[in-house]
Design a protein around this motif. Structure first.
Motif, PDB file in Angstrom:
ATOM      1  N   UNK A 149       0.872  -1.162   0.000  1.00  0.00           N
ATOM      2  CA  UNK A 149       0.000   0.000   0.000  1.00  0.00           C
ATOM      3  C   UNK A 149       0.909   1.212   0.000  1.00  0.00           C
ATOM      4  N   UNK A 150       1.019   1.842  -1.148  1.00  0.00           N
ATOM      5  CA  UNK A 150       1.962   2.956  -1.262  1.00  0.00           C
ATOM      6  C   UNK A 150       1.314   4.128  -1.954  1.00  0.00           C
ATOM      7  N   UNK A 151       1.425   5.293  -1.376  1.00  0.00           N
ATOM      8  CA  UNK A 151       0.809   6.483  -1.981  1.00  0.00           C
ATOM      9  C   UNK A 151       1.271   6.617  -3.424  1.00  0.00           C
ATOM     10  N   UNK A 152       0.485   7.306  -4.219  1.00  0.00           N
ATOM     11  CA  UNK A 152       0.853   7.478  -5.618  1.00  0.00           C
ATOM     12  C   UNK A 152       2.224   8.146  -5.686  1.00  0.00           C
ATOM     13  N   UNK A 153       3.088   7.584  -6.507  1.00  0.00           N
ATOM     14  CA  UNK A 153       4.416   8.159  -6.659  1.00  0.00           C
ATOM     15  C   UNK A 153       5.396   7.729  -5.579  1.00  0.00           C
ATOM     16  N   UNK A 154       5.027   6.739  -4.763  1.00  0.00           N
ATOM     17  CA  UNK A 154       5.929   6.329  -3.686  1.00  0.00           C
ATOM     18  C   UNK A 154       6.970   5.322  -4.178  1.00  0.00           C
ATOM     19  N   UNK A 155       6.894   4.969  -5.434  1.00  0.00           N
ATOM     20  CA  UNK A 155       7.925   4.088  -5.978  1.00  0.00           C
ATOM     21  C   UNK A 155       7.586   2.612  -5.888  1.00  0.00           C
ATOM     22  N   UNK A 156       6.302   2.281  -6.003  1.00  0.00           N
ATOM     23  CA  UNK A 156       5.899   0.870  -5.998  1.00  0.00           C
ATOM     24  C   UNK A 156       6.498   0.158  -7.211  1.00  0.00           C
ATOM     25  N   UNK A 157       6.394   0.811  -8.352  1.00  0.00           N
ATOM     26  CA  UNK A 157       6.868   0.172  -9.572  1.00  0.00           C
ATOM     27  C   UNK A 157       8.351  -0.177  -9.469  1.00  0.00           C
ATOM     28  N   UNK A 158       9.110   0.700  -8.836  1.00  0.00           N
ATOM     29  CA  UNK A 158      10.536   0.411  -8.666  1.00  0.00           C
ATOM     30  C   UNK A 158      10.733  -0.847  -7.809  1.00  0.00           C
TER      31      UNK A 158
END
Ligand code: ADP
Ligand code: ZN
Ligand code: ZN
Length: 736
Positions: free
Chosen positions: A226-235
């Motif tokens: 659960x990561x805010x938008x732009x928190x770098x989940x994709x990374x």
């Protein structure tokens, strides 16, 4: 005389027909019909392609009446045992015929009996003539010389050419001069390799690192990031995938229908050395089969796809990732109504591998599983890099005069943002000019004749259109009831707001993104490219804009109308509203510039909206969970919906009433198993059909499943009245 010759084998086959059973055929004596292979068989007057479920010695049917298999199409099983087991689970759980389920999962060409083909890579290499050229040749054509130099080093594949910014005209020029040519090279299958990366990965921040460190690769585990938008989940996904590729295993990444932008794909392609294949609705049949084959053969390291990609066979699957796991598009809404997310969890368990669900706004079902410990809960609370979270404010628009749906304050904020050289995103989840057309004199409203819905005005085409069926009509000049000419468009759609914005900010480009403006194949790409140039402009659009995109220059987001979800007929309305607002708001200020979000509402003081704005999505969602528990709704209970559509409303209601009586005999209603209805669907009429529902609400999945299989068997035997259609939706997401 008794014959000693061996009996021909009985071949049990799943066929793409709407019946819940399999069919027996006679095979050729001495031949092996392996489970998972395709056969061609006669069915009535037709020939069908089916899948072998087993080879048996006895049939319950009279063997003399069995027809013979026409042909065995695969010498090796097409589907591996685990994938077939997944499909069987899917058919059982969603109460859909196995044959149809298999057919949903297979690329069209395989359904038609064609063979999977070995994949090859296209490499551009120098011709003999090209090899003979001296270094520094073609100096007059700069780009061509550049390409020549590249090819002199080594042959290049399409991804490499794209990365080197070599376009197809340059390639064509070289080929036309006879200097270069394409060559087919068979693809290697994935093997453990230390060099999985084409491009170095980013140094993770502490939260990202902690999340990555939690993952265990060789056992089942379900992780919610659960990561805010732009928190770098994709990374984090990329680095988890890297760990799998290094070990010689593949990754399957599911993303929402709309999220499969060239941007997303490019990010994966640029990172990894292996083949990355995409499976989405834009592929033609041949491309789809090719991607499928590469995944199955282990030639593709990473498969990225939308919902149906969950059924892709993978030679050595090591991790599954579901991005934006809350997204509705993971649930199929017709035919086999499966949830790709839920099947993915099953598949991960089956293969004993990890599955990662990522989102800024988890579905309540997922959050519930994370809170009660069934899923591991990993949180990324701040944005990666330098980006700061946007500031949110709610604007009470009661009694304010609106222009194109926008308040004076919103308009001036837009003006300021443009003047500062930044971009603005205006979100309005309705396309068309106005959602309805009304007579100012007598109150007549343009209704669709086939649906319980109003017609949407599309002014530029002078048309009224129904957004639920195909109906359209010319925009009337007079009221058909009183002949007044004072007809007014009520409410705001993107077309109308575009007009207002155009008049107000005539020096700036308005880029409208909705289904009407992105019909052409390249339309969406072109628009995204315009936005990427970074000039100050206004992006205006529906939820197509809300998902997955990265707009670094947007610093202001205006949400024209936040109220829809607060009073929706669907119990999930507030959850959806919270997700949508949070996702749209997340588009603001994703790079170095701080962002700001204005939410216009007629119910600015609504407690839910206030919770969302002041405490964020996570606490908002927890509050909704408490409400769901009190209301005995999912995720605390399990739902199924039986839809019955008929041109005659009484017929549908009556049919469901009888069915309910029958079911109550089979399983008596109790607090653990509640029957609701029949009642008309929130949208009572659609496409000329009246829609009724019977709802089941159970404490235990198993009990519900028991009831549903009885129901399914009963329905298959019942003769439905003419033109009536019934369908069952297990774990429905759309109650309308
Ligand atoms: P999400 O998937 O959570 O929306 P992304 O992975 O797209 O977030 O990251 C948002 C932006 O932050 C991207 O531009 C990405 O390149 C950048 N980013 C992600 N992780 C890092 C990091 N560890 N250091 C620097 N920049 C990062
Ligand atoms: Zn009138
Ligand atoms: Zn209609």
């Amino acid at each position: 005389m008794t014959s000693t010759s061996p009996q021909p084998p009985i071949v049990r086959v799943a066929l793409p027909v709407p019946l819940g059973r399999s069919f027996d055929y006679l095979g050729q004596t001495g031949r092996q019909y392996q489970r998972g292979s395709r056969v061609q068989v006669p069915f009535g007057q037709r020939q069908l392609v089916g899948l072998v479920l087993e080879q048996a010695e006895h049939s319950e049917q009279d063997p003399r009446k069995l027809k013979a298999v026409t042909a065995l199409l695969d010498s090796e099983p097409l589907l591996d045992p685990q994938l077939l087991q997944l499909l069987e689970f899917c058919a059982r759980y969603y109460q859909s015929p196995l044959g149809e389920t298999i057919s949903t999962a297979l690329p069209a060409l395989l359904r038609q009996g064609q063979q999977p083909q070995a994949a090859a890579k296209q490499l551009l290499q120098l011709s003999q003539e090209g090899q003979g050229l001296p270094e520094g040749a073609l100096a007059k054509a700069k780009k061509q010389a550049e390409l020549l130099a590249l090819l002199q080093q080594q042959a290049q594949d399409k991804t490499q050419l794209k990365a080197a910014n070599i376009g197809s005209p340059i390639i064509k020029a070289l080929i036309d001069k006879g200097l270069a040519q394409w060559r087919q090279q068979p693809l290697a299958t994935l093997a453990p390799c230390a060099q999985a990366l084409r491009q170095p990965s980013l140094a993770l921040n502490d939260e990202q690192q902690a999340a990555l460190d939690q993952l265990r690769y060789h056992q089942f585990g379900c992780y919610l990031i659960e990561g805010t938008t732009g928190s770098g989940k994709t990374e984090v996904y990329l680095q988890a995938i890297e760990a799998c590729l290094v070990a010689g295993r593949q990754a399957l990444v599911l993303i929402p229908e709309i999220g499969l932008t060239p941007q997303t794909l490019a990010r994966f392609e640029q990172r990894f050395n292996c083949s990355v294949v995409a499976i989405h609705s834009g592929l033609n049949d041949r491309e789809r089969l090719q991607a499928w084959t590469m995944a199955r053969a282990g030639q593709a390291g990473v498969v990225i796809g939308t919902r149906s990609a969950i059924f892709t066979p993978m030679a050595a699957l090591g991790i599954i990732i579901i991005d934006e796991e809350h997204d509705l598009s993971f649930k199929q809404q017709d035919g086999v109504r499966y949830s790709a997310r839920d099947l993915a969890v099953y598949r991960a368990r089956q293969l004993d591998i990890p599955i990662v669900l990522g989102t800024a706004t988890p579905a309540l079902e997922t959050l519930h599983n994370a809170i009660n410990g069934r899923y591991q809960h990993l949180r990324l609370t701040h944005r990666a890099g330098n980006a700061k979270p946007p500031s949110l404010s709610c604007q009470d628009i009661r009694q304010q005069s609106l222009l194109g749906g926008l308040s004076a304050d919103s308009l001036s904020a837009i003006g300021d943002t443009l003047a500062a050289g930044n971009q603005v995103l205006v979100f309005l989840n309705r396309r068309g000019y106005a959602p309805s057309l009304m007579c100012h004199h007598c109150g007549w409203v343009a209704q669709c004749q086939h649906c319980s819905a109003r017609m949407t005005l599309h002014r530029r085409q002078h048309q009224l259109r129904c957004h639920h069926c195909e109906a359209s009509a010319r925009e009337p000049l007079q009221c058909p009831a009183c002949f007044s000419r004072e007809l007014i468009g009520q409410g705001y759609g993107t077309e109308r707001t575009e007009q207002t914005l155009g008049e107000h900010f005539s020096d700036h480009k308005i880029i409208r993104i909705d289904r009407d403006t992105t019909r052409g194949k390249k339309a969406m790409q072109n628009k995204l490219a315009q936005i990427e140039q970074g000039q100050p402009c206004i992006l205006l659009g529906t939820q197509m804009l809300a998902k997955g995109h990265h707009f670094p220059d947007v610093t202001l987001v205006v949400i024209v109308d936040a109220d829809g979800g607060l009073f929706s007929g669907d119990f999930r309305g507030p959850e959806r509203m919270g997700q949508l607002i949070t996702q749209v708001a997340g588009r603001a200020g994703r790079a170095d510039k701080p962002g700001r979000v204005i939410i216009q509402s007629h119910h600015a003081e609504h407690p839910l909206l206030q919770t969302l704005l002041q405490q964020g999505y996570h606490l908002f969602a927890r509050q909704l969970l408490r409400e769901r528990q009190l209301a005995q709704m999912p995720p605390y209970r399990h739902l199924a919906l039986l839809h019955c559509d008929s041109p005659k409303p009484e017929a549908a209601e009556h049919f469901l009433q009888n069915l309910r009586h029958w079911l109550e005999q089979a399983q008596a209603p109790s607090p653990a198993l509640m029957y609701l209805g029949p009642f008309p669907a929130p949208m009572e009429k659609r496409k000329r059909m009246f829609r009724y529902q019977l709802q089941f609400n159970a404490a235990e999945r198993a009990q519900l499943q028991g009831l549903l299989s009885q129901l399914k068997a009963h329905l298959e035997q019942s003769k439905l009245p003419a033109k009536m259609r019934c369908s069952l939706d297990v774990d429905p997401l759309d109650m309308m």
